[in-house]
Motif scaffolding. Structure first.
Motif, PDB file in Angstrom:
ATOM      1  N   GLU A  40      18.818  37.584  58.055  1.00  0.00           N
ATOM      2  CA  GLU A  40      20.272  37.604  58.095  1.00  0.00           C
ATOM      3  C   GLU A  40      20.888  37.457  56.704  1.00  0.00           C
ATOM      4  OE1 GLU A  40      20.540  35.568  62.540  1.00  0.00           O
ATOM      5  OE2 GLU A  40      20.486  34.346  60.721  1.00  0.00           O
ATOM      6  N   LYS A  41      20.190  36.765  55.811  1.00  0.00           N
ATOM      7  CA  LYS A  41      20.712  36.574  54.465  1.00  0.00           C
ATOM      8  C   LYS A  41      20.841  37.891  53.712  1.00  0.00           C
ATOM      9  CE  LYS A  41      19.096  31.830  53.815  1.00  0.00           C
ATOM     10  NZ  LYS A  41      18.185  30.920  53.079  1.00  0.00           N
ATOM     11  N   HIS A  42      20.064  38.901  54.127  1.00  0.00           N
ATOM     12  CA  HIS A  42      20.100  40.188  53.445  1.00  0.00           C
ATOM     13  C   HIS A  42      21.012  41.184  54.147  1.00  0.00           C
ATOM     14  CE1 HIS A  42      16.371  38.432  51.841  1.00  0.00           C
ATOM     15  NE2 HIS A  42      16.632  39.167  50.771  1.00  0.00           N
ATOM     16  N   GLU A  43      21.630  40.749  55.244  1.00  0.00           N
ATOM     17  CA  GLU A  43      22.511  41.645  55.973  1.00  0.00           C
ATOM     18  C   GLU A  43      23.929  41.552  55.432  1.00  0.00           C
ATOM     19  OE1 GLU A  43      22.165  40.716  60.077  1.00  0.00           O
ATOM     20  OE2 GLU A  43      20.274  41.789  60.323  1.00  0.00           O
ATOM     21  N   GLU A  44      24.667  42.577  55.683  1.00  0.00           N
ATOM     22  CA  GLU A  44      26.043  42.623  55.188  1.00  0.00           C
ATOM     23  C   GLU A  44      26.902  41.528  55.809  1.00  0.00           C
ATOM     24  OE1 GLU A  44      29.763  45.822  54.910  1.00  0.00           O
ATOM     25  OE2 GLU A  44      27.883  46.331  55.938  1.00  0.00           O
ATOM     26  N   LYS A  45      26.591  41.143  57.040  1.00  0.00           N
ATOM     27  CA  LYS A  45      27.404  40.137  57.723  1.00  0.00           C
ATOM     28  C   LYS A  45      27.359  38.797  56.998  1.00  0.00           C
ATOM     29  CE  LYS A  45      26.996  42.041  62.411  1.00  0.00           C
ATOM     30  NZ  LYS A  45      26.038  43.092  62.139  1.00  0.00           N
ATOM     31  N   GLN A  46      26.286  38.567  56.248  1.00  0.00           N
ATOM     32  CA  GLN A  46      26.179  37.295  55.540  1.00  0.00           C
ATOM     33  C   GLN A  46      27.304  37.134  54.517  1.00  0.00           C
ATOM     34  OE1 GLN A  46      24.709  34.700  56.051  1.00  0.00           O
ATOM     35  NE2 GLN A  46      24.920  33.520  54.167  1.00  0.00           N
ATOM     36  N   GLN A  47      27.707  38.250  53.906  1.00  0.00           N
ATOM     37  CA  GLN A  47      28.802  38.185  52.940  1.00  0.00           C
ATOM     38  C   GLN A  47      30.080  37.726  53.627  1.00  0.00           C
ATOM     39  OE1 GLN A  47      29.503  41.829  50.814  1.00  0.00           O
ATOM     40  NE2 GLN A  47      31.335  41.065  49.791  1.00  0.00           N
ATOM     41  N   GLN A  48      30.319  38.264  54.823  1.00  0.00           N
ATOM     42  CA  GLN A  48      31.494  37.856  55.588  1.00  0.00           C
ATOM     43  C   GLN A  48      31.410  36.371  55.927  1.00  0.00           C
ATOM     44  OE1 GLN A  48      31.471  39.054  59.615  1.00  0.00           O
ATOM     45  NE2 GLN A  48      33.122  37.632  60.091  1.00  0.00           N
ATOM     46  N   LEU A  49      30.205  35.907  56.299  1.00  0.00           N
ATOM     47  CA  LEU A  49      30.031  34.512  56.674  1.00  0.00           C
ATOM     48  C   LEU A  49      30.369  33.595  55.504  1.00  0.00           C
ATOM     49  CD1 LEU A  49      29.024  32.609  58.941  1.00  0.00           C
ATOM     50  CD2 LEU A  49      26.773  32.735  57.900  1.00  0.00           C
ATOM     51  N   GLU A  50      29.978  34.012  54.293  1.00  0.00           N
ATOM     52  CA  GLU A  50      30.264  33.203  53.124  1.00  0.00           C
ATOM     53  C   GLU A  50      31.755  33.207  52.788  1.00  0.00           C
ATOM     54  OE1 GLU A  50      27.703  35.037  50.339  1.00  0.00           O
ATOM     55  OE2 GLU A  50      25.900  33.981  51.013  1.00  0.00           O
ATOM     56  N   GLU A  51      32.413  34.362  53.078  1.00  0.00           N
ATOM     57  CA  GLU A  51      33.837  34.453  52.783  1.00  0.00           C
ATOM     58  C   GLU A  51      34.672  33.693  53.814  1.00  0.00           C
ATOM     59  OE1 GLU A  51      34.503  38.584  52.816  1.00  0.00           O
ATOM     60  OE2 GLU A  51      33.568  38.971  50.866  1.00  0.00           O
ATOM     61  N   SER A  52      34.241  33.725  55.082  1.00  0.00           N
ATOM     62  CA  SER A  52      34.993  33.091  56.167  1.00  0.00           C
ATOM     63  C   SER A  52      34.005  32.421  57.119  1.00  0.00           C
ATOM     64  CB  SER A  52      35.827  34.144  56.907  1.00  0.00           C
ATOM     65  OG  SER A  52      36.570  33.546  57.937  1.00  0.00           O
ATOM     66  N   PRO A  53      33.490  31.259  56.754  1.00  0.00           N
ATOM     67  CA  PRO A  53      32.419  30.638  57.529  1.00  0.00           C
ATOM     68  C   PRO A  53      32.874  30.058  58.867  1.00  0.00           C
ATOM     69  CG  PRO A  53      33.163  29.159  55.816  1.00  0.00           C
ATOM     70  CD  PRO A  53      33.890  30.457  55.602  1.00  0.00           C
ATOM     71  N   ILE A  54      31.906  29.929  59.765  1.00  0.00           N
ATOM     72  CA  ILE A  54      32.154  29.204  61.004  1.00  0.00           C
ATOM     73  C   ILE A  54      32.360  27.741  60.658  1.00  0.00           C
ATOM     74  CG2 ILE A  54      31.097  28.434  63.165  1.00  0.00           C
ATOM     75  CD1 ILE A  54      29.635  31.102  63.235  1.00  0.00           C
ATOM     76  N   THR A  55      33.328  27.119  61.291  1.00  0.00           N
ATOM     77  CA  THR A  55      33.611  25.721  60.996  1.00  0.00           C
ATOM     78  C   THR A  55      33.672  24.900  62.277  1.00  0.00           C
ATOM     79  OG1 THR A  55      36.008  26.087  61.068  1.00  0.00           O
ATOM     80  CG2 THR A  55      34.915  26.313  58.921  1.00  0.00           C
ATOM     81  N   THR A  56      33.502  23.588  62.124  1.00  0.00           N
ATOM     82  CA  THR A  56      33.652  22.674  63.243  1.00  0.00           C
ATOM     83  C   THR A  56      34.689  21.627  62.877  1.00  0.00           C
ATOM     84  OG1 THR A  56      31.914  21.216  62.428  1.00  0.00           O
ATOM     85  CG2 THR A  56      31.257  22.944  63.952  1.00  0.00           C
ATOM     86  N   ASN A  57      35.107  20.887  63.864  1.00  0.00           N
ATOM     87  CA  ASN A  57      36.077  19.822  63.655  1.00  0.00           C
ATOM     88  C   ASN A  57      35.343  18.487  63.719  1.00  0.00           C
ATOM     89  OD1 ASN A  57      38.122  17.939  63.765  1.00  0.00           O
ATOM     90  ND2 ASN A  57      39.456  19.203  65.052  1.00  0.00           N
ATOM     91  N   PRO A  58      34.913  17.916  62.568  1.00  0.00           N
ATOM     92  CA  PRO A  58      34.098  16.692  62.567  1.00  0.00           C
ATOM     93  C   PRO A  58      34.690  15.509  63.326  1.00  0.00           C
ATOM     94  CG  PRO A  58      34.112  17.708  60.404  1.00  0.00           C
ATOM     95  CD  PRO A  58      35.136  18.417  61.222  1.00  0.00           C
ATOM     96  N   PRO A  59      36.022  15.247  63.258  1.00  0.00           N
ATOM     97  CA  PRO A  59      36.537  14.079  63.970  1.00  0.00           C
ATOM     98  C   PRO A  59      36.240  14.102  65.474  1.00  0.00           C
ATOM     99  CG  PRO A  59      38.148  14.869  62.400  1.00  0.00           C
ATOM    100  CD  PRO A  59      37.049  15.906  62.448  1.00  0.00           C
ATOM    101  N   LYS A  60      36.412  15.270  66.113  1.00  0.00           N
ATOM    102  CA  LYS A  60      36.124  15.385  67.544  1.00  0.00           C
ATOM    103  C   LYS A  60      34.699  15.885  67.767  1.00  0.00           C
ATOM    104  CE  LYS A  60      39.171  17.500  70.008  1.00  0.00           C
ATOM    105  NZ  LYS A  60      40.130  18.536  70.429  1.00  0.00           N
ATOM    106  N   TYR A  61      34.251  16.704  66.846  1.00  0.00           N
ATOM    107  CA  TYR A  61      32.934  17.333  66.896  1.00  0.00           C
ATOM    108  C   TYR A  61      32.707  18.104  68.198  1.00  0.00           C
ATOM    109  CZ  TYR A  61      28.754  17.767  64.088  1.00  0.00           C
ATOM    110  OH  TYR A  61      27.774  18.246  63.258  1.00  0.00           O
ATOM    111  N   ASN A  62      33.774  18.681  68.731  1.00  0.00           N
ATOM    112  CA  ASN A  62      33.625  19.511  69.921  1.00  0.00           C
ATOM    113  C   ASN A  62      34.454  20.787  69.809  1.00  0.00           C
ATOM    114  OD1 ASN A  62      36.213  18.552  70.207  1.00  0.00           O
ATOM    115  ND2 ASN A  62      35.986  17.902  72.324  1.00  0.00           N
ATOM    116  N   HIS A  63      34.841  21.137  68.585  1.00  0.00           N
ATOM    117  CA  HIS A  63      35.668  22.323  68.383  1.00  0.00           C
ATOM    118  C   HIS A  63      34.986  23.244  67.367  1.00  0.00           C
ATOM    119  CE1 HIS A  63      39.438  24.615  68.366  1.00  0.00           C
ATOM    120  NE2 HIS A  63      39.162  24.842  67.093  1.00  0.00           N
TER     121      HIS A  63
END
Length: 336
Positions: A40-63
């Motif tokens: 996956e690191k060599h795929e084009e989607k990885q660039q998108q992931l670095e630009e706009s990563p998946i995130t979580t909400n640590p205080p609730k840790y369920n979002h």
């Protein structure tokens, strides 16, 4: 689940979005993320992931916030879940969070089910079994099922309310909406028929192996995994499970007052969910994919109906939900 989540793989999660506050604890939906792998690191989607990563909400840790594909103008996908396990969550922590509470409920007499659901290559089988089906695996790499078996026998041995107990195991493959006994593959023509009587599911001709200890259970699991159908797909470049695998561990306890307590612990390692165009599926493999999606769609409908407390639950629309009809809903405990 890979950190490269695709929109079409998020259907079931979307159905439970913003629902956790109104749903009883009998049904839990948890999302586990694994690190990005070398392919996956060599795929084009990885660039998108670095630009706009998946995130979580640590205080609730369920979002969870999941970015759209590059070029799309729609807002990110947002999910509220019962729990989010991030990439630094190891196998032991996953067991503690997901399976340990279910094993304790089984000891009390409840039927419990845990499904691993997600796209091919997301780490479902690793989460459930461990690397290479736990053969020679380091203890820290063991998956949910072997850890649960160890904990089950440990708890049964210490149960002061029971005079004696018995544990048996069955393993079923749901392949193209047909049931196959993975502990009796020498008799592939044996027909498995499902009956429901007095709220209990009975599978005629299913092998039910008695297990005196943990090693007995694990040896049967190894045999079952060896017999499971796999197909090479373009999506991950190696063999992928093209069937749903359901492990059923039956527990019978004779209590001090001479009553009998029975319960089930079910584990479902579901086949990968993804679009056919991404896997290069054709011919028989394409037919497999169609049946996989059919079973997953019915599972989605069943879970949704249970969560919304509808009067009719469509268990009979799929073999997968049919064989688990007495372990989904009611007093049963389910984790996806």
């Amino acid at each position: 689940m890979s950190t490269l989540v695709q929109e079409e793989d998020s259907t079931l999660l979307a159905r439970v979005e913003n629902s956790t506050e109104s749903v009883e604890e009998n049904i839990r939906v948890v999302c586990r993320f694994r690190p990005v792998n070398s392919k996956e690191k060599h795929e084009e989607k990885q660039q998108q992931l670095e630009e706009s990563p998946i995130t979580t909400n640590p205080p609730k840790y369920n979002h969870v916030t999941v970015p759209r594909s590059r070029g799309e103008t729609k807002p990110p996908l947002e999910f509220d879940l019962d729990r989010v396990l991030w990439t630094d969550c190891d196998q032991a922590k996953v067991f503690e969070e997901l399976a340990k509470p279910l094993v304790e409920q089984v000891i009390l007499g409840y039927n419990c089910t845990l499904f691993a659901f997600g796209q091919t290559g997301s780490g479902k089988t690793f989460t459930m079994f461990g690397p290479d089906n736990y053969r020679g695996a380091m203890v820290e790499s063991l998956g949910i099922i072997p850890r649960s078996v160890h904990y089950l026998f440990e708890k049964l041995a210490k149960c002061n309310d029971a005079l004696k107990y018995a544990v048996t195991i069955s393993v079923i493959e749901v392949y193209k909406e047909m049931l196959r006994d993975l502990l009796d593959v020498d008799n592939d023509n044996k027909r498995l028929e499902v009956y429901t009587s007095m709220g209990e599911v009975t599978i005629k001709n299913l092998t039910d192996k008695p297990c005196a200890n943990v090693d007995d259970v694990l040896s049967w699991l190894v045999k079952a995994q060896d017999n499971r159908r796999v197909t090479k797909t373009q999506f991950i470049g190696h063999h992928s499970s093209r069937s749903h695998c359901v492990v059923i561990i039956n527990v019978t306890q004779r209590m001090l007052d001479d009553t009998i307590k029975t319960s089930k612990l079910n584990f479902g390692d579901l086949a990968g969910s993804e679009l056919a165009k991404r896997t290069g599926s054709e011919g028989n493999t394409l037919e497999e994919a169609g049946k996989i999606h059919q079973g997953l769609l019915v599972l989605e409908r069943v879970i949704t109906a249970l969560m919304e407390k509808r009067p009719h639950i469509p268990y009979k629309d799929s073999k997968l939900t049919r064989i688990l009809g007495d372990s989904l809903g009611g007093n049963s405990k389910t984790t996806i």
